[in-house]
Write a protein that holds these residues in place. Sequence first.
Motif, PDB file in Angstrom:
ATOM      1  N   ARG A  96       0.678  -1.255  -0.229  1.00 24.35           N
ATOM      2  CA  ARG A  96       0.275   0.037  -0.387  1.00 24.35           C
ATOM      3  C   ARG A  96       0.670   1.614   0.275  1.00 24.35           C
ATOM      4  O   ARG A  96       0.373   2.059  -0.739  1.00 24.35           O
ATOM      5  N   ARG A  97       1.635   1.278   0.713  1.00 26.55           N
ATOM      6  CA  ARG A  97       2.575   2.240   0.350  1.00 26.55           C
ATOM      7  C   ARG A  97       3.806   3.210   0.002  1.00 26.55           C
ATOM      8  O   ARG A  97       3.800   3.403  -0.716  1.00 26.55           O
ATOM      9  N   THR A  98       4.003   2.043  -0.926  1.00 27.11           N
ATOM     10  CA  THR A  98       4.562   1.095  -2.094  1.00 27.11           C
ATOM     11  C   THR A  98       3.664   2.408  -3.151  1.00 27.11           C
ATOM     12  O   THR A  98       4.150   3.007  -3.976  1.00 27.11           O
ATOM     13  N   LEU A  99       2.476   1.747  -3.970  1.00 25.32           N
ATOM     14  CA  LEU A  99       1.654   2.457  -5.029  1.00 25.32           C
ATOM     15  C   LEU A  99       1.017   4.000  -4.490  1.00 25.32           C
ATOM     16  O   LEU A  99       1.379   4.254  -4.936  1.00 25.32           O
ATOM     17  N   GLU A 100       1.147   3.978  -3.481  1.00 25.44           N
ATOM     18  CA  GLU A 100       0.384   5.759  -2.788  1.00 25.44           C
ATOM     19  C   GLU A 100       1.900   6.386  -3.243  1.00 25.44           C
ATOM     20  O   GLU A 100       1.312   7.512  -3.547  1.00 25.44           O
ATOM     21  N   MET A 101       3.047   6.063  -2.561  1.00 26.99           N
ATOM     22  CA  MET A 101       4.304   6.388  -2.876  1.00 26.99           C
ATOM     23  C   MET A 101       4.434   6.886  -4.833  1.00 26.99           C
ATOM     24  O   MET A 101       5.169   7.639  -5.041  1.00 26.99           O
ATOM     25  N   LEU A 102       4.057   5.622  -5.236  1.00 27.61           N
ATOM     26  CA  LEU A 102       4.006   6.005  -7.227  1.00 27.61           C
ATOM     27  C   LEU A 102       2.790   7.294  -7.343  1.00 27.61           C
ATOM     28  O   LEU A 102       2.931   7.593  -8.737  1.00 27.61           O
ATOM     29  N   ARG A 103       1.461   6.341  -7.056  1.00 23.16           N
ATOM     30  CA  ARG A 103       0.225   6.838  -7.099  1.00 23.16           C
ATOM     31  C   ARG A 103       0.573   8.976  -6.978  1.00 23.16           C
ATOM     32  O   ARG A 103       0.535  10.262  -7.431  1.00 23.16           O
ATOM     33  N   ALA A 104       1.522   8.917  -5.688  1.00 23.27           N
ATOM     34  CA  ALA A 104       1.476  10.028  -5.443  1.00 23.27           C
ATOM     35  C   ALA A 104       2.261  10.771  -6.441  1.00 23.27           C
ATOM     36  O   ALA A 104       2.676  12.298  -6.310  1.00 23.27           O
ATOM     37  N   SER A 105       3.865   9.909  -6.958  1.00 22.08           N
ATOM     38  CA  SER A 105       4.923  10.618  -7.913  1.00 22.08           C
ATOM     39  C   SER A 105       4.160  11.296  -8.825  1.00 22.08           C
ATOM     40  O   SER A 105       4.728  12.267  -9.186  1.00 22.08           O
ATOM     41  N   LEU A 106       3.498  10.561  -9.933  1.00 17.10           N
ATOM     42  CA  LEU A 106       2.786  11.058 -10.372  1.00 17.10           C
ATOM     43  C   LEU A 106       1.346  12.227 -10.739  1.00 17.10           C
ATOM     44  O   LEU A 106       2.062  13.082 -11.396  1.00 17.10           O
ATOM     45  N   ASP A 107       0.387  12.103  -9.054  1.00 20.33           N
ATOM     46  CA  ASP A 107      -0.223  13.379  -9.246  1.00 20.33           C
ATOM     47  C   ASP A 107       0.839  14.504  -9.344  1.00 20.33           C
ATOM     48  O   ASP A 107       0.410  15.687  -9.973  1.00 20.33           O
ATOM     49  N   ALA A 108       2.241  14.344  -8.778  1.00 18.43           N
ATOM     50  CA  ALA A 108       2.717  15.875  -8.567  1.00 18.43           C
ATOM     51  C   ALA A 108       3.714  15.992  -9.489  1.00 18.43           C
ATOM     52  O   ALA A 108       3.843  17.549  -9.780  1.00 18.43           O
ATOM     53  N   PHE A 109       3.613  14.839 -10.042  1.00 19.49           N
ATOM     54  CA  PHE A 109       4.231  15.346 -11.624  1.00 19.49           C
ATOM     55  C   PHE A 109       3.134  16.598 -12.687  1.00 19.49           C
ATOM     56  O   PHE A 109       3.370  16.952 -12.955  1.00 19.49           O
ATOM     57  N   VAL A 110       1.688  15.655 -12.753  1.00 16.45           N
ATOM     58  CA  VAL A 110       0.405  16.410 -13.662  1.00 16.45           C
ATOM     59  C   VAL A 110       0.568  17.769 -12.680  1.00 16.45           C
ATOM     60  O   VAL A 110      -0.225  18.716 -13.490  1.00 16.45           O
ATOM     61  N   HIS A 111       0.674  17.979 -11.290  1.00 16.67           N
ATOM     62  CA  HIS A 111       0.358  19.281 -10.911  1.00 16.67           C
ATOM     63  C   HIS A 111       0.950  20.216 -10.389  1.00 16.67           C
ATOM     64  O   HIS A 111       0.953  21.481  -9.885  1.00 16.67           O
ATOM     65  N   LEU A 112       2.619  19.467 -10.624  1.00 14.65           N
ATOM     66  CA  LEU A 112       3.394  20.499 -10.630  1.00 14.65           C
ATOM     67  C   LEU A 112       3.793  21.118  -9.521  1.00 14.65           C
ATOM     68  O   LEU A 112       4.519  21.821  -8.868  1.00 14.65           O
ATOM     69  N   ASP A 113       3.488  19.985  -8.067  1.00 12.09           N
ATOM     70  CA  ASP A 113       3.397  19.591  -6.638  1.00 12.09           C
ATOM     71  C   ASP A 113       4.570  19.565  -5.969  1.00 12.09           C
ATOM     72  O   ASP A 113       4.906  18.335  -5.866  1.00 12.09           O
ATOM     73  N   THR A 114       5.480  20.656  -6.195  1.00 10.80           N
ATOM     74  CA  THR A 114       6.888  20.473  -4.968  1.00 10.80           C
ATOM     75  C   THR A 114       7.091  19.517  -4.460  1.00 10.80           C
ATOM     76  O   THR A 114       7.942  18.552  -2.922  1.00 10.80           O
ATOM     77  N   THR A 115       5.754  20.217  -3.294  1.00  7.76           N
ATOM     78  CA  THR A 115       5.855  19.744  -1.725  1.00  7.76           C
ATOM     79  C   THR A 115       4.796  18.433  -1.715  1.00  7.76           C
ATOM     80  O   THR A 115       5.928  17.764  -0.526  1.00  7.76           O
ATOM     81  N   ALA A 116       3.988  18.328  -2.634  1.00 12.83           N
ATOM     82  CA  ALA A 116       3.813  16.265  -2.219  1.00 12.83           C
ATOM     83  C   ALA A 116       4.912  15.920  -3.034  1.00 12.83           C
ATOM     84  O   ALA A 116       5.302  14.008  -2.697  1.00 12.83           O
ATOM     85  N   ALA A 117       5.513  16.092  -3.263  1.00 17.82           N
ATOM     86  CA  ALA A 117       7.011  15.236  -4.143  1.00 17.82           C
ATOM     87  C   ALA A 117       8.404  15.256  -3.131  1.00 17.82           C
ATOM     88  O   ALA A 117       8.796  14.185  -2.779  1.00 17.82           O
ATOM     89  N   CYS A 118       8.034  15.808  -2.527  1.00 20.63           N
ATOM     90  CA  CYS A 118       9.208  15.974  -0.712  1.00 20.63           C
ATOM     91  C   CYS A 118       8.431  15.317  -0.314  1.00 20.63           C
ATOM     92  O   CYS A 118       9.010  14.303   0.417  1.00 20.63           O
ATOM     93  N   ARG A 119       7.319  14.817  -0.320  1.00 20.28           N
ATOM     94  CA  ARG A 119       6.560  14.513   0.771  1.00 20.28           C
ATOM     95  C   ARG A 119       7.007  12.647   0.620  1.00 20.28           C
ATOM     96  O   ARG A 119       7.260  11.810   1.108  1.00 20.28           O
ATOM     97  N   VAL A 120       7.315  12.253  -1.167  1.00 17.36           N
ATOM     98  CA  VAL A 120       7.312  11.124  -1.742  1.00 17.36           C
ATOM     99  C   VAL A 120       8.376  11.211  -1.116  1.00 17.36           C
ATOM    100  O   VAL A 120       8.214   9.829  -0.869  1.00 17.36           O
ATOM    101  N   ILE A 121       9.573  11.667  -1.014  1.00 18.35           N
ATOM    102  CA  ILE A 121      11.005  11.169  -0.971  1.00 18.35           C
ATOM    103  C   ILE A 121      10.883  11.410   0.641  1.00 18.35           C
ATOM    104  O   ILE A 121      12.250  10.114   0.086  1.00 18.35           O
ATOM    105  N   ARG A 122      10.544  11.157   1.459  1.00 18.17           N
ATOM    106  CA  ARG A 122      10.762  11.121   2.628  1.00 18.17           C
ATOM    107  C   ARG A 122      10.231   9.779   3.511  1.00 18.17           C
ATOM    108  O   ARG A 122      10.558   9.160   4.248  1.00 18.17           O
ATOM    109  N   ALA A 123       8.526   9.672   2.372  1.00 18.26           N
ATOM    110  CA  ALA A 123       7.979   8.261   2.639  1.00 18.26           C
ATOM    111  C   ALA A 123       9.146   6.940   2.252  1.00 18.26           C
ATOM    112  O   ALA A 123       8.259   5.635   2.783  1.00 18.26           O
ATOM    113  N   ASP A 124       9.894   7.991   1.306  1.00 18.26           N
ATOM    114  CA  ASP A 124      10.492   6.035   0.964  1.00 18.26           C
ATOM    115  C   ASP A 124      11.717   5.583   2.637  1.00 18.26           C
ATOM    116  O   ASP A 124      11.864   3.898   2.718  1.00 18.26           O
TER     117      ASP A 124
END
Length: 223
Positions: free
Chosen positions: A124-152
Amino acid sequence: MSKHLDMDLERLHRSLLRMAGYVEDAVVTAATALQARDPDGCARVIAGDADIDRLENEVQDECLKILALHQPVAVDLRRVSAVLMITTDLERIGDMAVGIAERAAVVARAPYVPIPEAIGGMTRRTLEMLRASLDAFVHLDTTAACRVIRADDEVDRDNAEIIQGLIARMQAEPHLVEPAMSLFTAVRHLERIADHATNIAEDVIYLVRGEMVRHHPEVLSPP
């Protein structure tokens, strides 16, 4: 020229998202097949890898055509560069999904080995990271991107815990070494998917800020 470039970038964006959809479906199907001991699901993932490879080639060809025809600069150049990097990570995630499916096919056969409960949470956590990273790309959201990196870090902890448990099981029950090793490998593939999701998040930060944050955790705070 700018209008044609914008049109080509939009087409490139859609192509990347189509590839991302295929990859996400592959990961979900492979993870589900592992938990359900479903050989048919495994076969679908393995057969579908050719489509992901084809889409990777198409996206990379589009990137090269844009670079040759438009010679983009600044943020447009970063966008094409980011898409090239993300495409590579998506293709590798597809390969990891195939790896999980191949190991799941072994787990589905006798002898029976219990699947650690923690794999569900890690998935679940891995899939959330994948989806969130792609959403961050779509919305150009660096805050969400930082959360993905920390979730690793959390996925890394899951990986270490599950691997430790599997090693203990193999030591205690040597007849389960083959299926337990397949679980071991599947878990490592999940961990690698999370790493590639992290790479995608880092590429989003590069696209928006023009900063390469890989190996530079001090710049991960939101702007």
